[in-house]
Structure formats: C-alpha cells, structure tokens
Design an enzyme around this catalytic site. Structure first.
Site, PDB file in Angstrom:
ATOM      1  N   HIS A 114       0.846  -1.183   0.000  1.00 61.07           N
ATOM      2  CA  HIS A 114       0.000   0.000   0.000  1.00 61.07           C
ATOM      3  C   HIS A 114       0.886   1.240   0.000  1.00 61.07           C
ATOM      4  O   HIS A 114       2.091   1.176   0.280  1.00 61.07           O
ATOM      5  CB  HIS A 114      -0.919   0.020   1.227  1.00 61.07           C
ATOM      6  N   ASP A 117      -1.281   8.743  -1.713  1.00 54.72           N
ATOM      7  CA  ASP A 117      -1.161   9.876  -2.637  1.00 54.72           C
ATOM      8  C   ASP A 117      -1.974  11.025  -2.052  1.00 54.72           C
ATOM      9  O   ASP A 117      -3.203  10.931  -1.950  1.00 54.72           O
ATOM     10  CB  ASP A 117      -1.682   9.464  -4.012  1.00 54.72           C
ATOM     11  N   HIS A 119      -3.405  14.581  -2.596  1.00 51.24           N
ATOM     12  CA  HIS A 119      -3.659  15.596  -3.609  1.00 51.24           C
ATOM     13  C   HIS A 119      -3.240  16.981  -3.128  1.00 51.24           C
ATOM     14  O   HIS A 119      -3.096  17.896  -3.939  1.00 51.24           O
ATOM     15  CB  HIS A 119      -5.137  15.603  -4.002  1.00 51.24           C
ATOM     16  N   HIS A 154      -5.535   9.156  -1.149  1.00 55.74           N
ATOM     17  CA  HIS A 154      -5.957   7.790  -1.447  1.00 55.74           C
ATOM     18  C   HIS A 154      -4.746   6.902  -1.664  1.00 55.74           C
ATOM     19  O   HIS A 154      -3.622   7.368  -1.879  1.00 55.74           O
ATOM     20  CB  HIS A 154      -6.883   7.743  -2.669  1.00 55.74           C
ATOM     21  N   CYS A 155      -4.977   5.595  -1.608  1.00 61.80           N
ATOM     22  CA  CYS A 155      -3.941   4.621  -1.905  1.00 61.80           C
ATOM     23  C   CYS A 155      -3.764   4.540  -3.424  1.00 61.80           C
ATOM     24  O   CYS A 155      -4.741   4.640  -4.175  1.00 61.80           O
ATOM     25  CB  CYS A 155      -4.337   3.267  -1.333  1.00 61.80           C
ATOM     26  N   HIS A 164      -7.960  -0.479  -5.044  1.00 62.71           N
ATOM     27  CA  HIS A 164      -7.717  -0.004  -3.685  1.00 62.71           C
ATOM     28  C   HIS A 164      -8.648   1.163  -3.336  1.00 62.71           C
ATOM     29  O   HIS A 164      -9.176   1.232  -2.224  1.00 62.71           O
ATOM     30  CB  HIS A 164      -6.256   0.411  -3.533  1.00 62.71           C
ATOM     31  N   MET A 169     -10.021   2.880   0.280  1.00 64.58           N
ATOM     32  CA  MET A 169      -8.798   3.583   0.687  1.00 64.58           C
ATOM     33  C   MET A 169      -8.748   5.019   0.164  1.00 64.58           C
ATOM     34  O   MET A 169      -8.018   5.350  -0.781  1.00 64.58           O
ATOM     35  CB  MET A 169      -7.564   2.803   0.237  1.00 64.58           C
ATOM     36  N   HIS A 274     -26.848  17.749  -2.096  1.00 68.05           N
ATOM     37  CA  HIS A 274     -28.012  18.619  -1.915  1.00 68.05           C
ATOM     38  C   HIS A 274     -28.551  18.401  -0.506  1.00 68.05           C
ATOM     39  O   HIS A 274     -28.675  17.265  -0.047  1.00 68.05           O
ATOM     40  CB  HIS A 274     -29.089  18.281  -2.950  1.00 68.05           C
ATOM     41  N   GLU A 298     -28.458  25.603  -4.307  1.00 68.74           N
ATOM     42  CA  GLU A 298     -29.395  24.531  -3.955  1.00 68.74           C
ATOM     43  C   GLU A 298     -28.725  23.161  -4.045  1.00 68.74           C
ATOM     44  O   GLU A 298     -28.979  22.269  -3.235  1.00 68.74           O
ATOM     45  CB  GLU A 298     -30.611  24.571  -4.881  1.00 68.74           C
ATOM     46  N   THR A 299     -27.890  22.993  -5.045  1.00 69.28           N
ATOM     47  CA  THR A 299     -27.145  21.758  -5.269  1.00 69.28           C
ATOM     48  C   THR A 299     -25.776  22.154  -5.771  1.00 69.28           C
ATOM     49  O   THR A 299     -25.642  23.139  -6.504  1.00 69.28           O
ATOM     50  CB  THR A 299     -27.849  20.872  -6.320  1.00 69.28           C
ATOM     51  N   HIS A 325     -27.995  14.337  -5.382  1.00 69.81           N
ATOM     52  CA  HIS A 325     -29.246  14.641  -6.081  1.00 69.81           C
ATOM     53  C   HIS A 325     -29.344  14.007  -7.462  1.00 69.81           C
ATOM     54  O   HIS A 325     -30.180  14.408  -8.274  1.00 69.81           O
ATOM     55  CB  HIS A 325     -29.500  16.150  -6.164  1.00 69.81           C
TER      56      HIS A 325
END
Length: 362
Positions: A114, A117, A119, A154-155, A164, A169, A274, A298-299, A325
């Site tokens: 494993h 990463d 971001h 994330h992996c 993964h 993950m 939403h 709203e969304t 939504h």
C-alpha cells in the site's frame, strides 16, 4: 556607511518576511503537535485561525484490510481496504504553511502493498512513490501544506489503483488559511460544527441468482470485483462506507443557529450534494479556499477525485435529508443521510396555513 548598510539589510529582510519568501524557523525547529484523528463523520479538534508559527503536524495512519458490512438489511459485505479501519479514512486538518508528517503503517497481517497519494502535496506522485510499503513495514513522509483547501488522499499502488480506491482507501485533508475562511469580500466565516462525508462507489459481485457474493479473503474477491468495476456500474453508492451510515443513530446533529461545514469527498465519481430543506450559504465546489465561495446554492457539484466544502446556517428544526441529487443513486443505491436539527420552529419561514382536508366545492 555601516548603519546605512544595516538599514538596507533590515529593509530587505522585512520585504522577504512580508512576501513569505523566508520561513521564520527551520522545519526541524518548529513546534510539533500530534492531534487525535477521529472516525468520520467527525473531524479532529482544530483552530479555525492558526496560532503562532507554522507547525509540524504528526499523523499516523494504519492500513487495515478487513471484511465490512455495507448493507445490514441485506447482509451485504465488502472485502475492504482502509486507513485506520474506517471508510473513508479520517479527515486531517492543518493550516497553510504547516508541515504534514505522516507515519504510514502496513501491518504484518496485510496481504498487499500500500501507499498514499496526497492531492494536497507537491511532488513524487503526491507521495505515492515515497510511501510504498510491504506488509510489516512503515514509512514516514513529510510535505508542506502550501495551498489551502480540501483535498483527497488515497492509496495508489502501481497497477492496482482503482481496486484499492473503490475498496475504501480514500480520505480528506483540509488545509485552512492561516487567518481562517473568508467570504467573497474578505469577511471572516466561522463554523460551529464540521462533518466529513465520503461518498463511495462500491462494486459487489453477484452470483448466478443475482445475490451478492460473500468472500472469505481479500484476494478471493479480486477477480470478480475487477469484472464488476470494469462495467463502471456500481452496485452501491454510499456515504461513509455503508447504506444508512448517516441515518438513525448515525445521523448528523445540529441546533437551530448552528453554522455547519460539510466536507464532501468523492475519490472516484462525480456527485451532486443537496441538503433538502436547506442550502449552501457558502460553497467551495472545488474545495479551494483561495477562490471566493459561491453563495445560496441549492445543489453543488463535486468532481470525482476531489473534495468540496459547503457552509450552512440552520434556521429551522427537523430532519433534513442530505443526498446525492442523482435521486436514483440516493434512494436506490444508498447515497443519502440525515441531519437532525433541534430548536424552535419559525412560522415566518414556513407554516402550514391549513391542514389537509376534503376538497371544498366552489
């Protein structure tokens, strides 16, 4: 002449400090803190405005490969891979300019390699190439949180990234501006509560009768799961790892008057959060706090592979549904939850003028 040169040097140093070009203290001399990570939807304690100099913030994530129940009503299971045993992994919070120092542990009982990463990080595949570890190993990675926002981690092991990620993950790190959140005019924004919602697309194989299959081991599930993944048709789309994770006893809690920050991540697929009966007062759809938030949505839209943030002040009590939504994904696949809000009702905002009754003839 000597005093003149000293004055020029002092002025130059001041300009460097003001422009942020020089760190006040070398990283190995900065204060170190070890905050306690919490399982989602909860978020670790943190200051909304940074205090003092940047810090080295130490976190530990332990990988856990395990079977989890993703739908209790149908006894549906997933051979999951997790950070700290939860889907998603815990949400980390630091401030811009802090250093994240992560210890990643892959226990001896694991069967796979494993890594992680980030971001939020710069360089070396977000840390993935520097953190790849086999069962029975651990590694320490440090990176500078040099831009504010909400970010996925994330992996990402070579050749096996999708499996993964959709097996659990992923998680979120929030890098707050040192002076806190702001609206589009530079006014401060604060929150009373913060929750993290990890939307996850899951791919559970079925047998010849259409029943979801249960596997004894992670590797036993691999081939069938890969086939389902390649259809791009998830069997489940859920919040925080299971159908109903954020309803009933797991429902989010708030009071009338609370400003609540919702951090919503989706490591693989696009989604459209939403809040039924509420709004996004301030929304950072892309999760990046250097951008002015949109208002009164709203969304909102969260891209796959990213995390966003929405701030809302609750004005009425009741049970609010928080949903993707795409309503098919919400009600048929599981991407829904509840926020239970306590307080006094305001008739000025909404009132039933007359109760249901027979139609009155004219």
């Amino acid at each position: 002449m000597k005093n003149f040169r000293l004055g020029i040097l002092a002025t130059s140093m001041s300009l460097l400090w003001a422009g942020g070009a020089m760190a006040a203290t070398p990283v190995d001399q900065l204060e170190r803190i070890q905050p306690k990570l919490l399982p989602p939807p909860f978020v670790m304690e943190h200051d909304q405005v940074a205090k003092g100099e940047p810090k080295v913030v130490e976190f530990t994530l332990t990988i856990e490969e395990k079977k989890v129940v993703i739908d209790e009503d149908n006894d549906t299971t997933l051979q999951a891979m997790t950070f700290n045993g939860t889907l998603p992994g815990p949400t980390m919070v630091v401030h811009e300019g802090d250093y994240v120092e992560l210890t990643l542990i892959n226990p001896t009982e694991s069967v796979l390699e494993h890594n992680i990463d980030f971001h939020a990080a710069t360089g070396a595949l977000g840390g993935a190439s520097l953190t790849t570890i086999q069962p029975g190993e651990e590694v320490v990675l440090r990176f500078k949180a040099d831009r504010p926002g909400t970010f996925i981690y994330h992996c990402a092991p070579e050749g096996m990234v999708p499996w993964h990620v959709v097996s659990g993950m992923s998680g979120t790190i929030m890098v707050l501006p040192r002076d806190g959140l702001k609206d589009g005019q530079g006014n401060p924004l604060t929150y009373d509560k913060v929750y993290t919602i990890g939307e996850m697309d899951l791919y559970i194989p079925t047998d010849e009768d259409g029943e979801y299959k249960d596997y004894d081991t992670l590797m036993e599930s691999y081939g069938d799961t890969l086939e389902v993944m390649r259809t791009l048709l998830p069997s489940h789309i859920v919040f925080n790892g299971k159908v109903g994770a954020l309803s009933g006893d797991g429902a989010l809690k708030a009071n009338v008057g609370d400003n609540v920050l919702f951090i919503h991540s989706s490591a693989n697929r696009d989604t459209r959060p939403h809040l039924i009966g509420g709004h996004g007062d301030y929304v950072w759809e892309t999760g990046k706090f250097n951008n002015a938030p949109e208002v009164d949505l709203e969304t909102w839209f969260i891209r796959g592979g990213s995390a966003g943030a929405a701030l809302y002040k609750f004005k009425q009590p009741g049970v609010y549904a928080y949903v993707n939504h795409n309503l098919i994904e919400a009600f048929e696949k599981g991407a829904s939850g509840h926020v239970v809000v306590e307080g006094d009702w305001d008739d000025d905002l909404m009132k039933q003028v007359s109760a249901p009754g027979p139609i009155k003839s004219k």
